[in-house]
Structure formats: C-alpha cells, structure tokens
Scaffold this motif. Structure first.
Motif, PDB file in Angstrom:
ATOM      1  N   GLY A 162      22.859  41.051 -36.917  1.00 46.55           N
ATOM      2  CA  GLY A 162      23.459  42.330 -36.560  1.00 46.55           C
ATOM      3  C   GLY A 162      22.768  42.952 -35.362  1.00 46.55           C
ATOM      4  O   GLY A 162      23.293  42.935 -34.247  1.00 46.55           O
ATOM      5  N   ASP A 163      21.559  43.479 -35.556  1.00 49.39           N
ATOM      6  CA  ASP A 163      20.825  44.108 -34.456  1.00 49.39           C
ATOM      7  C   ASP A 163      19.877  43.099 -33.827  1.00 49.39           C
ATOM      8  O   ASP A 163      18.651  43.208 -33.950  1.00 49.39           O
ATOM      9  N   ASP A 164      20.426  42.116 -33.156  1.00 47.94           N
ATOM     10  CA  ASP A 164      19.615  41.068 -32.533  1.00 47.94           C
ATOM     11  C   ASP A 164      18.847  41.658 -31.361  1.00 47.94           C
ATOM     12  O   ASP A 164      19.432  42.142 -30.388  1.00 47.94           O
ATOM     13  N   ASN A 165      17.516  41.610 -31.460  1.00 44.54           N
ATOM     14  CA  ASN A 165      16.681  42.146 -30.392  1.00 44.54           C
ATOM     15  C   ASN A 165      16.029  41.057 -29.555  1.00 44.54           C
ATOM     16  O   ASN A 165      15.056  41.313 -28.857  1.00 44.54           O
ATOM     17  N   GLY A 166      16.540  39.853 -29.628  1.00 42.10           N
ATOM     18  CA  GLY A 166      15.999  38.771 -28.835  1.00 42.10           C
ATOM     19  C   GLY A 166      14.930  37.954 -29.522  1.00 42.10           C
ATOM     20  O   GLY A 166      14.442  36.983 -28.943  1.00 42.10           O
ATOM     21  N   SER A 167      14.523  38.344 -30.731  1.00 43.29           N
ATOM     22  CA  SER A 167      13.461  37.625 -31.430  1.00 43.29           C
ATOM     23  C   SER A 167      13.984  36.481 -32.284  1.00 43.29           C
ATOM     24  O   SER A 167      13.209  35.825 -32.970  1.00 43.29           O
ATOM     25  N   VAL A 168      15.308  36.265 -32.285  1.00 42.41           N
ATOM     26  CA  VAL A 168      15.850  35.152 -33.076  1.00 42.41           C
ATOM     27  C   VAL A 168      15.353  33.830 -32.518  1.00 42.41           C
ATOM     28  O   VAL A 168      14.970  32.925 -33.266  1.00 42.41           O
ATOM     29  N   TYR A 169      15.330  33.704 -31.191  1.00 40.00           N
ATOM     30  CA  TYR A 169      14.805  32.505 -30.548  1.00 40.00           C
ATOM     31  C   TYR A 169      13.352  32.751 -30.148  1.00 40.00           C
ATOM     32  O   TYR A 169      13.014  33.835 -29.656  1.00 40.00           O
ATOM     33  N   PRO A 170      12.490  31.776 -30.342  1.00 42.62           N
ATOM     34  CA  PRO A 170      11.096  31.964 -29.910  1.00 42.62           C
ATOM     35  C   PRO A 170      11.001  32.003 -28.393  1.00 42.62           C
ATOM     36  O   PRO A 170      11.840  31.439 -27.683  1.00 42.62           O
ATOM     37  N   ASP A 171       9.950  32.647 -27.902  1.00 46.96           N
ATOM     38  CA  ASP A 171       9.765  32.764 -26.454  1.00 46.96           C
ATOM     39  C   ASP A 171       9.473  31.413 -25.799  1.00 46.96           C
ATOM     40  O   ASP A 171       9.700  31.263 -24.594  1.00 46.96           O
ATOM     41  N   ASN A 172       8.957  30.468 -26.549  1.00 49.17           N
ATOM     42  CA  ASN A 172       8.660  29.150 -25.974  1.00 49.17           C
ATOM     43  C   ASN A 172       9.746  28.130 -26.325  1.00 49.17           C
ATOM     44  O   ASN A 172       9.473  26.932 -26.393  1.00 49.17           O
ATOM     45  N   PRO A 329      -1.097  38.688 -33.288  1.00 57.26           N
ATOM     46  CA  PRO A 329      -0.735  37.423 -33.944  1.00 57.26           C
ATOM     47  C   PRO A 329       0.758  37.146 -33.892  1.00 57.26           C
ATOM     48  O   PRO A 329       1.184  36.004 -33.953  1.00 57.26           O
ATOM     49  N   PHE A 330       1.576  38.206 -33.735  1.00 59.39           N
ATOM     50  CA  PHE A 330       3.018  38.020 -33.589  1.00 59.39           C
ATOM     51  C   PHE A 330       3.344  37.919 -32.103  1.00 59.39           C
ATOM     52  O   PHE A 330       3.706  38.907 -31.457  1.00 59.39           O
ATOM     53  N   ASP A 331       3.196  36.746 -31.537  1.00 59.84           N
ATOM     54  CA  ASP A 331       3.496  36.545 -30.123  1.00 59.84           C
ATOM     55  C   ASP A 331       4.901  36.011 -29.907  1.00 59.84           C
ATOM     56  O   ASP A 331       5.263  35.649 -28.778  1.00 59.84           O
ATOM     57  N   ASN A 332       5.703  35.946 -30.993  1.00 57.58           N
ATOM     58  CA  ASN A 332       7.091  35.482 -30.928  1.00 57.58           C
ATOM     59  C   ASN A 332       7.185  34.066 -30.352  1.00 57.58           C
ATOM     60  O   ASN A 332       8.121  33.736 -29.624  1.00 57.58           O
ATOM     61  N   LYS A 333       6.214  33.234 -30.712  1.00 61.07           N
ATOM     62  CA  LYS A 333       6.226  31.831 -30.313  1.00 61.07           C
ATOM     63  C   LYS A 333       6.197  30.944 -31.553  1.00 61.07           C
ATOM     64  O   LYS A 333       5.658  31.330 -32.583  1.00 61.07           O
ATOM     65  N   ALA A 334       6.791  29.768 -31.412  1.00 58.59           N
ATOM     66  CA  ALA A 334       6.854  28.814 -32.522  1.00 58.59           C
ATOM     67  C   ALA A 334       5.741  27.791 -32.380  1.00 58.59           C
ATOM     68  O   ALA A 334       5.495  27.281 -31.275  1.00 58.59           O
ATOM     69  N   SER A 352      12.722  24.646 -34.894  1.00 59.23           N
ATOM     70  CA  SER A 352      11.442  25.351 -34.776  1.00 59.23           C
ATOM     71  C   SER A 352      11.453  26.531 -35.741  1.00 59.23           C
ATOM     72  O   SER A 352      12.513  27.071 -36.076  1.00 59.23           O
ATOM     73  N   THR A 353      10.275  26.943 -36.181  1.00 57.77           N
ATOM     74  CA  THR A 353      10.132  28.075 -37.094  1.00 57.77           C
ATOM     75  C   THR A 353       9.023  28.983 -36.576  1.00 57.77           C
ATOM     76  O   THR A 353       7.930  28.505 -36.264  1.00 57.77           O
ATOM     77  N   HIS A 354       9.309  30.271 -36.482  1.00 55.59           N
ATOM     78  CA  HIS A 354       8.296  31.216 -36.014  1.00 55.59           C
ATOM     79  C   HIS A 354       8.386  32.500 -36.822  1.00 55.59           C
ATOM     80  O   HIS A 354       9.467  32.909 -37.264  1.00 55.59           O
ATOM     81  N   PRO A 355       7.236  33.172 -37.038  1.00 56.68           N
ATOM     82  CA  PRO A 355       7.233  34.430 -37.799  1.00 56.68           C
ATOM     83  C   PRO A 355       7.462  35.632 -36.898  1.00 56.68           C
ATOM     84  O   PRO A 355       7.113  35.623 -35.710  1.00 56.68           O
ATOM     85  N   THR A 356       8.055  36.658 -37.478  1.00 55.82           N
ATOM     86  CA  THR A 356       8.264  37.926 -36.779  1.00 55.82           C
ATOM     87  C   THR A 356       7.948  39.063 -37.742  1.00 55.82           C
ATOM     88  O   THR A 356       8.106  38.914 -38.956  1.00 55.82           O
ATOM     89  N   PRO A 357       7.502  40.212 -37.237  1.00 57.79           N
ATOM     90  CA  PRO A 357       7.238  41.350 -38.143  1.00 57.79           C
ATOM     91  C   PRO A 357       8.527  41.900 -38.727  1.00 57.79           C
ATOM     92  O   PRO A 357       9.605  41.797 -38.129  1.00 57.79           O
TER      93      PRO A 357
END
Length: 498
Positions: A162-172, A329-334, A352-357
C-alpha cells in the motif's frame, strides 16, 4: 412379542447409546487427530482464514453441539418396524435409567457456533482433548502458513504494502544482480559442453523424488566449492521467529561458517540467532539457503519454505551486525540469499531477504523477500550456464559477507579474561587479610600472602624471579594462623618479616 425377542432387541440396541464407548480403532483415530492438532493461538492470530480440512476440524473441535434428545420409552408391544428401529437406534436406543449405577446423561445447552478458542467440543471430543498434550504445529504445507508469516511482518515477493516507500527492494539489488551475472570459467563452453548439459537433463529427468533431486541434480548446479554446508538439518536451536505455533525450519541445503571462526563469547551470547543446530559442529550464521522439490512437489510450498529460511538468516545477520555496534543496523541492504529449484519444471529462482524497521511494537522488525532472477535450467545449455553461474556466484558472495561480518564482530569482543582474573585475585587478597601485605623475603612467615602475590604477578603476564625453595603447596588457613600467633608471641611483631 416373546421375552427372548425383547431381550435380543435390547442387547442389539445398547451399543448405539452414548454411554457405551466407541470402538477401539475409532477412539485411537480421534485421539491421534487431537494429539496432532494445531495450537489454538495459530488460528486466533490469523487475519484471514482459508477454508482447509484442518481449519474445519478446528471449527468442529471448538463447536458445542446440542445433546441428543432423549428417546421416548417403548411401552407397547407393537410390531417391529425396521425403519423405526434404525431411527430409534440413532436417537440413543432404549432408556437405561432403571439400571443400577447407570450415570445420568449430561445435557449441554445449545450455543452459538462462532469459532472461539474458549469453547470446548462435544462430550466425546472434550474427553479426548483432556488426555492429549501434544500438538502439531503449522508448516508451509498449510495454506494459512503464508498468512501467518504476513501477520508477523514477513512479506513475500510482490506483496502489496500500500504505502510503498521504496524499502521493498534492497538498496543493493542492482549490485547483487550484477554479481550474479558474472561469468564462471568452470561453466565456459569448453569446460561445460553440450554433452554435459545433456547429462544434466537426463539426471534431472530420472530424479523422481525430492531426495534424488538434491543428491543428483542439484550438485551439478551448485558445483564443488570449499564452503561449509549442510543438508536437511533441523534448526532446533534457533529462537522462534513468530509466536511458536509454526514448525522450526529444516532447509534442504544451506551455507554457513565454521563455528571456530566466530569467537566463543559471541556464539554463546547470540546462539539462539546464529547457531542453528544443537550440534555445535554444524555451520553457524547461515545466509544462503536452497529449497527443492521433486516433479510432484508443490512449487508454492517450496517458495514458502525459502521465504521462512530467508527470514531466519536475515535475522541472524541483523543480530550480529547490531553486536558489531554500527550506528544504522537498518541500512536497507540484503545480506541473505535464498533459492528454489523444482525438478519437474527445471525452474531455478534466486531471492534476497533484508530486514526493515516496523511501526508495530509487537514486531519491531519486518523481513522482505525480493526476487532477483530466474532461469529454466532444462531449456538450453546457455540458460543452464547462466543459472548455475548465478547460483555459484551467490554462494561465493554470501561467504564473503559472512567473513567480513565475522571479522568485524571478533574485533569487538572485549578482553574480559585478563580483567576478570585480576579482579578475582584482588578480591581473594582482600579477603585473606585485613592488613596490607608486604612480603620482604623468601623466608617470610606469611607464605600464603607470597603465593597470592606471585599469582597476581603471573596473571599480568610479567616475568617473576625464581624463588630458592618454593613451597610444594599453599598452606591452609589454619596453619598460617598458627604460625602468625607463634611469631607474635616470640617477637611481639605483626605478620610482617621474620
């Protein structure tokens, strides 16, 4: 009707009453169903419930059905009607209230049939559930498993946030894809010709089960590299990822690091997150996983299993990165990669799997699974080379990230051995005497104080002069006390020099 005939009818109708226990086989079947049922918390926490056989059984277990009506008493000697007799048997048969020691039938008032975990089942089911203590946890084979993961902040690829803020895909994401596309010399046409591809096709076609796919076809794709790995290892040492109502993971294949490479203090402190098995020799800090299925296996189940594995691996990496003490620690990278392979279709997919707050206080960390690439390994030799090369590159990349993180974590381990030894020595000395201890010579009467001082010096790793006649063992407190009393009597001095 004769008395013998009436007695025969009563005997035949008695087993249909509620008082008689069900057959042994039926009771055993019901007990097994109750023993292996899913915990109630799993169903209560689902925001969307799929209508599956297990969900219907849970609904029946929680539903209170009205008690069977009491059949009318048979007073007359009317002719036997088979239809009425069957109906009479279905309603409980003859009344046995006049028998000695016959228990009164329990009556249950009808209630709403809403699915509430506080409700109990029917009389028979309630008796069985009281004696059962084991429950079967939900797995990826249950359609409600994916919904359970979503409710706990573990999102599959393509989930609409819904409110996709760009964190769905990792930065790398682009960086990882570029790494996957790097050519492998071992898969060049000269070293992996068309004949080798035909051999893989035959091997893959003859693998009719998941075990054969993992033991015969998958090794050709993964290649032979010196990376610690394990197959079908139960992750029984890891902390539950959700509320404990789902089974623990058991990946078909995973890569990790040798336990000796990671400091012992870190393994003890972060064991429930980075040490997957109770077998301490198994690779730790897993961040590469593979789930496979045979020709008859379910591709959605395989994807759910990889989704579960990736979240566990990303959580372990996140915990170790937090231990290192990075500011963000949440650098939005996988740093975790999972893959699936279906032997029937030949489809290889890498995620790929990455954590987000998260804003949810109950689940402060969310895990997002993102698809990287996909190949049909049974298409043409070039497609196989691309897919196999990407999988091997992914294993090397995951190993590189593990080594970098382990090196940084080992450098953060405090040198507690020296400080603990000095503090314990000082405490021991202060408890041994209330006066300052100043040994002056090797012939001092307070030999215990000399030994303690020597021990403290050795703990600081400084050279100590060799004494002429060191005692064979430290004297007891009683002997030291007596020696000190004797010196005081002779010279009137304290416990200093001789």
């Amino acid at each position: 009707m004769s008395c013998n005939l009436k007695r025969k009818l009563c005997v035949e109708a008695e087993p249909a009453t509620d008082s008689s226990p069900p057959p042994t086989a039926k009771r055993r079947k019901l007990e097994n169903q109750q023993r292996h049922r899913t915990p109630s918390s799993f169903w209560d926490n689902l925001s969307r419930l799929w209508l599956t056989p297990r969900a219907l059984r849970e609904f029946d277990r929680r539903t209170v059905w009205p008690a069977a009506p009491v059949p009318p008493e048979r007073t007359g000697k009317e002719d036997i009607d088979l239809v009425q007799l069957k109906r009479f048997a279905r309603h409980g048969g003859p009344s046995l209230d006049h028998l000695r020691a016959y228990p009164e039938p329990e009556t249950a008032a009808p209630s709403n049939r809403m699915m509430d975990s506080s409700q109990s089942g029917s009389r028979k089911r309630a008796k069985i559930s009281d004696t059962s203590s084991k429950t079967r946890k939900s797995s990826a084979y249950d359609p409600n498993f994916e919904q359970h993961l979503i409710n706990n902040g573990i999102y599959p690829h393509g989930y609409d946030h819904g409110d996709d803020n760009g964190s769905v895909y990792p930065d790398n994401w682009e960086e990882i894809n570029e790494m996957l596309a790097q050519p492998r010399p071992s898969l060049s046409p000269s070293r992996f010709p068309r004949e080798a591809f035909r051999k893989f096709e035959k091997t893959n076609m003859q693998a009719l089960t998941e075990n054969r796919v993992m033991s015969k076809a998958f090794p050709i794709i993964a290649g032979t590299v010196d990376i610690p790995s394990q197959e079908n290892l139960y992750f029984g040492n890891l902390k539950h990822l959700t509320d404990g109502s789902i089974t623990k993971a058991k990946p078909d294949f995973y890569d990790g690091s040798r336990p000796v490479e990671l400091d012992k203090h870190i393994r003890e402190e972060l064991g429930p997150y980075i040490v997957p098995s109770t077998n301490t020799a198994a690779p730790c800090l897993p961040n590469f996983f593979t789930e496979a299925k045979g020709p008859n296996g379910s591709a959605p189940v395989c994807k759910l299993q990889a989704m579960y594995d990736g979240a566990l691996g990303a959580r372990g990496v996140h915990e170790l990165r937090s231990y290192v003490g990075q500011e963000t620690p949440f650098d939005n990278k996988a740093y975790t990669i999972t893959s699936t392979y279906h032997g029937g279709t030949g489809d290889l997919t890498i995620y790929s799997t990455h954590p987000t707050p998260s804003n949810d206080p109950q689940n402060p960390i969310e895990y997002r699974i993102t698809q990287l690439r996909g190949w049909k390994m049974t298409d043409i030799p070039e497609t196989f080379r691309q897919g196999a090369g990407a999988l091997r590159n992914a294993r090397d990349w995951a190993k590189e990230k593990r080594e970098e993180l382990i090196t940084a974590a080992n450098g953060k381990v405090p040198d507690t051995e020296h400080s603990d030894l000095v503090s314990s020595t000082q405490s021991f000395v202060s408890l041994s005497s209330n006066e300052p201890i100043h040994p002056e010579s090797d012939t001092s009467a307070d030999e215990l104080a000399l030994n303690i001082d020597t021990f403290a010096c050795s703990s600081r790793r400084t050279p100590v002069r060799h004494r002429m006649n060191p005692p064979s063992k430290a004297p007891s407190n009683r002997r030291v006390k007596k020696a000190a009393i004797g010196i005081n009597k002779r010279s009137g001095m304290g416990s200093g020099g001789s």
